[in-house]
Motif scaffolding. Structure first.
Motif, PDB file in Angstrom:
ATOM      1  N   ALA A  45       0.838  -1.209   0.000  1.00 37.12           N
ATOM      2  CA  ALA A  45       0.000   0.000   0.000  1.00 37.12           C
ATOM      3  C   ALA A  45       0.870   1.256   0.000  1.00 37.12           C
ATOM      4  CB  ALA A  45      -0.931  -0.006   1.203  1.00 37.12           C
ATOM      5  N   GLN A  46       1.975   1.232   0.732  1.00 34.22           N
ATOM      6  CA  GLN A  46       2.878   2.382   0.814  1.00 34.22           C
ATOM      7  C   GLN A  46       3.489   2.698  -0.554  1.00 34.22           C
ATOM      8  OE1 GLN A  46       6.006   1.922   3.713  1.00 34.22           O
ATOM      9  NE2 GLN A  46       7.146   3.663   2.942  1.00 34.22           N
ATOM     10  N   GLU A  47       3.980   1.700  -1.256  1.00 36.48           N
ATOM     11  CA  GLU A  47       4.608   1.934  -2.560  1.00 36.48           C
ATOM     12  C   GLU A  47       3.573   2.279  -3.632  1.00 36.48           C
ATOM     13  OE1 GLU A  47       7.725   2.435  -3.365  1.00 36.48           O
ATOM     14  OE2 GLU A  47       8.345   2.096  -1.307  1.00 36.48           O
ATOM     15  N   LEU A  48       2.397   1.685  -3.555  1.00 39.67           N
ATOM     16  CA  LEU A  48       1.335   2.026  -4.499  1.00 39.67           C
ATOM     17  C   LEU A  48       0.910   3.487  -4.303  1.00 39.67           C
ATOM     18  CD1 LEU A  48      -0.445   1.017  -6.773  1.00 39.67           C
ATOM     19  CD2 LEU A  48      -2.037   0.155  -5.054  1.00 39.67           C
ATOM     20  N   THR A  49       0.818   3.913  -3.060  1.00 38.02           N
ATOM     21  CA  THR A  49       0.506   5.318  -2.758  1.00 38.02           C
ATOM     22  C   THR A  49       1.595   6.231  -3.291  1.00 38.02           C
ATOM     23  OG1 THR A  49      -0.752   4.693  -0.792  1.00 38.02           O
ATOM     24  CG2 THR A  49       0.070   6.964  -0.890  1.00 38.02           C
ATOM     25  N   ARG A  50       2.845   5.839  -3.106  1.00 34.07           N
ATOM     26  CA  ARG A  50       3.959   6.651  -3.610  1.00 34.07           C
ATOM     27  C   ARG A  50       3.905   6.771  -5.131  1.00 34.07           C
ATOM     28  NH1 ARG A  50       9.838   6.232  -4.881  1.00 34.07           N
ATOM     29  NH2 ARG A  50       9.737   3.960  -4.789  1.00 34.07           N
ATOM     30  N   LEU A  51       3.628   5.653  -5.809  1.00 34.41           N
ATOM     31  CA  LEU A  51       3.546   5.675  -7.263  1.00 34.41           C
ATOM     32  C   LEU A  51       2.434   6.618  -7.731  1.00 34.41           C
ATOM     33  CD1 LEU A  51       4.306   4.678 -10.081  1.00 34.41           C
ATOM     34  CD2 LEU A  51       2.787   2.714  -9.688  1.00 34.41           C
ATOM     35  N   ILE A  52       1.264   6.494  -7.156  1.00 34.31           N
ATOM     36  CA  ILE A  52       0.139   7.347  -7.553  1.00 34.31           C
ATOM     37  C   ILE A  52       0.424   8.806  -7.229  1.00 34.31           C
ATOM     38  CG2 ILE A  52      -2.292   7.849  -7.091  1.00 34.31           C
ATOM     39  CD1 ILE A  52      -2.640   4.776  -6.744  1.00 34.31           C
ATOM     40  N   THR A  53       1.031   9.070  -6.101  1.00 34.18           N
ATOM     41  CA  THR A  53       1.392  10.445  -5.722  1.00 34.18           C
ATOM     42  C   THR A  53       2.354  11.050  -6.740  1.00 34.18           C
ATOM     43  OG1 THR A  53       1.050   9.987  -3.379  1.00 34.18           O
ATOM     44  CG2 THR A  53       2.455  11.874  -3.923  1.00 34.18           C
ATOM     45  N   GLU A  54       3.357  10.289  -7.147  1.00 34.13           N
ATOM     46  CA  GLU A  54       4.337  10.789  -8.116  1.00 34.13           C
ATOM     47  C   GLU A  54       3.709  10.992  -9.493  1.00 34.13           C
ATOM     48  OE1 GLU A  54       7.341  11.950  -7.412  1.00 34.13           O
ATOM     49  OE2 GLU A  54       6.969  11.459  -5.315  1.00 34.13           O
ATOM     50  N   ILE A  55       2.803  10.114  -9.876  1.00 35.55           N
ATOM     51  CA  ILE A  55       2.089  10.303 -11.144  1.00 35.55           C
ATOM     52  C   ILE A  55       1.289  11.597 -11.089  1.00 35.55           C
ATOM     53  CG2 ILE A  55       0.199   9.421 -12.580  1.00 35.55           C
ATOM     54  CD1 ILE A  55       1.188   6.565 -11.841  1.00 35.55           C
ATOM     55  N   ARG A  56       0.589  11.812  -9.999  1.00 32.73           N
ATOM     56  CA  ARG A  56      -0.241  13.023  -9.855  1.00 32.73           C
ATOM     57  C   ARG A  56       0.600  14.295  -9.841  1.00 32.73           C
ATOM     58  NH1 ARG A  56      -5.723  12.512  -7.911  1.00 32.73           N
ATOM     59  NH2 ARG A  56      -5.363  14.654  -7.268  1.00 32.73           N
ATOM     60  N   LYS A  57       1.817  14.221  -9.316  1.00 33.02           N
ATOM     61  CA  LYS A  57       2.712  15.389  -9.319  1.00 33.02           C
ATOM     62  C   LYS A  57       3.131  15.773 -10.733  1.00 33.02           C
ATOM     63  CE  LYS A  57       5.084  14.664  -4.903  1.00 33.02           C
ATOM     64  NZ  LYS A  57       6.396  14.299  -4.319  1.00 33.02           N
ATOM     65  N   ARG A  58       3.232  14.783 -11.604  1.00 34.20           N
ATOM     66  CA  ARG A  58       3.793  15.006 -12.933  1.00 34.20           C
ATOM     67  C   ARG A  58       2.747  15.275 -14.012  1.00 34.20           C
ATOM     68  NH1 ARG A  58       7.170  12.432  -9.871  1.00 34.20           N
ATOM     69  NH2 ARG A  58       9.399  12.344 -10.338  1.00 34.20           N
ATOM     70  N   LEU A  59       1.530  14.819 -13.789  1.00 30.90           N
ATOM     71  CA  LEU A  59       0.497  14.978 -14.800  1.00 30.90           C
ATOM     72  C   LEU A  59      -0.593  15.916 -14.301  1.00 30.90           C
ATOM     73  CD1 LEU A  59       0.046  11.256 -15.915  1.00 30.90           C
ATOM     74  CD2 LEU A  59       1.473  13.012 -16.978  1.00 30.90           C
ATOM     75  N   LYS A  60      -1.163  16.643 -15.211  1.00 31.75           N
ATOM     76  CA  LYS A  60      -2.284  17.527 -14.891  1.00 31.75           C
ATOM     77  C   LYS A  60      -3.545  16.661 -14.887  1.00 31.75           C
ATOM     78  CE  LYS A  60      -4.383  21.823 -16.404  1.00 31.75           C
ATOM     79  NZ  LYS A  60      -4.370  22.873 -17.435  1.00 31.75           N
ATOM     80  N   ILE A  61      -4.089  16.428 -13.708  1.00 36.19           N
ATOM     81  CA  ILE A  61      -5.237  15.542 -13.560  1.00 36.19           C
ATOM     82  C   ILE A  61      -6.529  16.339 -13.745  1.00 36.19           C
ATOM     83  CG2 ILE A  61      -6.442  13.956 -12.011  1.00 36.19           C
ATOM     84  CD1 ILE A  61      -3.657  12.959 -12.870  1.00 36.19           C
ATOM     85  N   SER A  62      -7.413  15.823 -14.589  1.00 35.11           N
ATOM     86  CA  SER A  62      -8.700  16.468 -14.831  1.00 35.11           C
ATOM     87  C   SER A  62      -9.515  16.471 -13.541  1.00 35.11           C
ATOM     88  CB  SER A  62      -9.471  15.722 -15.923  1.00 35.11           C
ATOM     89  OG  SER A  62     -10.760  16.250 -16.057  1.00 35.11           O
ATOM     90  N   PRO A  63      -9.936  17.642 -13.067  1.00 36.63           N
ATOM     91  CA  PRO A  63     -10.672  17.682 -11.799  1.00 36.63           C
ATOM     92  C   PRO A  63     -12.103  17.146 -11.913  1.00 36.63           C
ATOM     93  CG  PRO A  63     -10.520  19.871 -12.716  1.00 36.63           C
ATOM     94  CD  PRO A  63      -9.715  18.968 -13.609  1.00 36.63           C
ATOM     95  N   ASP A  64     -12.666  17.163 -13.112  1.00 39.03           N
ATOM     96  CA  ASP A  64     -14.069  16.786 -13.268  1.00 39.03           C
ATOM     97  C   ASP A  64     -14.284  15.441 -13.945  1.00 39.03           C
ATOM     98  OD1 ASP A  64     -14.933  19.247 -12.156  1.00 39.03           O
ATOM     99  OD2 ASP A  64     -14.560  20.207 -14.084  1.00 39.03           O
ATOM    100  N   ASP A  65     -13.410  15.068 -14.858  1.00 41.74           N
ATOM    101  CA  ASP A  65     -13.649  13.894 -15.694  1.00 41.74           C
ATOM    102  C   ASP A  65     -12.652  12.768 -15.458  1.00 41.74           C
ATOM    103  OD1 ASP A  65     -15.739  15.261 -16.971  1.00 41.74           O
ATOM    104  OD2 ASP A  65     -14.351  16.192 -18.367  1.00 41.74           O
ATOM    105  N   PHE A  66     -11.994  12.728 -14.318  1.00 36.84           N
ATOM    106  CA  PHE A  66     -10.961  11.726 -14.093  1.00 36.84           C
ATOM    107  C   PHE A  66     -11.570  10.361 -13.793  1.00 36.84           C
ATOM    108  CE2 PHE A  66      -8.121   9.302 -11.372  1.00 36.84           C
ATOM    109  CZ  PHE A  66      -7.033   9.200 -12.222  1.00 36.84           C
ATOM    110  N   GLU A  67     -10.938   9.333 -14.356  1.00 35.98           N
ATOM    111  CA  GLU A  67     -11.321   7.950 -14.108  1.00 35.98           C
ATOM    112  C   GLU A  67     -10.055   7.144 -13.875  1.00 35.98           C
ATOM    113  OE1 GLU A  67     -12.554   4.421 -17.008  1.00 35.98           O
ATOM    114  OE2 GLU A  67     -14.009   6.054 -16.965  1.00 35.98           O
ATOM    115  N   GLY A  68     -10.030   6.365 -12.822  1.00 31.32           N
ATOM    116  CA  GLY A  68      -8.872   5.529 -12.556  1.00 31.32           C
ATOM    117  C   GLY A  68      -9.309   4.148 -12.098  1.00 31.32           C
TER     118      GLY A  68
END
Length: 70
Positions: A45-68
């Motif tokens: 869970a810790q590494e998965l959280t780190r991966l998602i956090t780093e992805i979010r830092k680098r990409l502009k995430i759509s605030p309204d239409d995001f799907e994951g």
């Protein structure tokens, strides 16, 4: 699990290279992120959280239409 932190490091480096090669990724909104192929099962869970956090830092995430999915 000894290999998961170095694996996440490599995934983050790969994303950085991809963003460098495709600069439009910095300004386009990301609407979909799907993780699979064994990565979610392999990571704690810790590494998965780190991966998602780093992805979010680098990409502009759509605030309204995001799907994951994981």
């Amino acid at each position: 699990h000894k290999k998961e932190a170095p694996y996440v490091d490599v995934l983050i480096k790969e994303l950085d290279i991809y963003i460098q090669k495709v600069p439009a990724l910095r300004s386009r909104e990301c609407q979909h992120i799907h993780l699979g192929g064994g990565t979610p099962t392999f990571l704690s869970a810790q590494e998965l959280t780190r991966l998602i956090t780093e992805i979010r830092k680098r990409l502009k995430i759509s605030p309204d239409d995001f799907e994951g999915s994981i």
